[in-house]
Design an enzyme around this catalytic site. Structure first.
Site, PDB file in Angstrom:
ATOM      1  N   GLN A  78       0.852  -1.196   0.000  1.00  0.00           N
ATOM      2  CA  GLN A  78       0.000   0.000   0.000  1.00  0.00           C
ATOM      3  C   GLN A  78       0.884   1.241   0.000  1.00  0.00           C
ATOM      4  OE1 GLN A  78      -3.097   0.128   2.950  1.00  0.00           O
ATOM      5  NE2 GLN A  78      -3.838   2.072   2.203  1.00  0.00           N
ATOM      6  N   PHE A  79       1.190   1.726  -1.197  1.00  0.00           N
ATOM      7  CA  PHE A  79       2.103   2.858  -1.304  1.00  0.00           C
ATOM      8  C   PHE A  79       1.528   4.122  -0.685  1.00  0.00           C
ATOM      9  CE2 PHE A  79      -0.367   4.382  -4.810  1.00  0.00           C
ATOM     10  CZ  PHE A  79       0.013   5.707  -5.012  1.00  0.00           C
ATOM     11  N   THR A  80       0.222   4.208  -0.503  1.00  0.00           N
ATOM     12  CA  THR A  80      -0.366   5.412   0.091  1.00  0.00           C
ATOM     13  C   THR A  80       0.062   5.608   1.542  1.00  0.00           C
ATOM     14  OG1 THR A  80      -2.416   4.259   0.666  1.00  0.00           O
ATOM     15  CG2 THR A  80      -2.365   5.425  -1.456  1.00  0.00           C
TER      16      THR A  80
END
Length: 145
Positions: A78-80
């Site tokens: 989850q790059f966010t």
């Protein structure tokens, strides 16, 4: 590197309405990789996650680890989690690692969890995933390294 860890009764990941992976009792682990992260951070966080005592014992105290309860881990990229929301209303992702760095570290983190003796399932890196879970507690922690 940042982890968002949720204690779950069950969790699953689907891509294009097709089930990719699922676990019963365990931890749903969202992992965000930052530009300066390396194997050292991944290994340290995997070791900490495996030993984290966030499951209840017979007295209702958080005193048991994932290993102690025989649970599984579902690891989802989850790059966010590397997003910066300190300015304005639109998150910035300047600190997020690119896929050429993030994917190997995401995979290495999962391998390190397996080396700790855990059953590990994964989402699909960079896929548009639907994640379903039943949070147990709810119990949620953030770990950073």
């Amino acid at each position: 590197m940042k982890l968002l860890i949720q204690r779950v009764k069950r969790a699953s990941v689907s891509v294009n309405d097709r089930s990719v992976s699922a676990i019963g009792v365990g931890l749903l682990i969202f992992i965000g990789v930052f530009k300066n992260d390396g194997k050292e951070q991944a290994a340290a966080l995997a070791k900490k996650t495996a030993a984290l005592r966030i499951f209840e014992d017979g007295n209702g105290k958080m005193n048991l680890s994932l290993k102690d309860v025989g649970g599984s881990a579902l690891v989802v990229s989850q790059f966010t989690l590397a997003g910066d929301t300190s300015r304005g209303n639109r998150p910035g992702f300047d600190h997020a690692a690119g896929p050429e760095t993030a994917k190997p570290l995401y995979e290495y983190f999962s391998e390190c969890l397996q080396a700790e003796g855990l059953n590990v399932e994964n989402g699909i890196f960079q896929a548009d995933m639907a994640v379903e879970l039943i949070n147990d507690g709810p119990v949620t922690f953030v770990l950073e390294k």
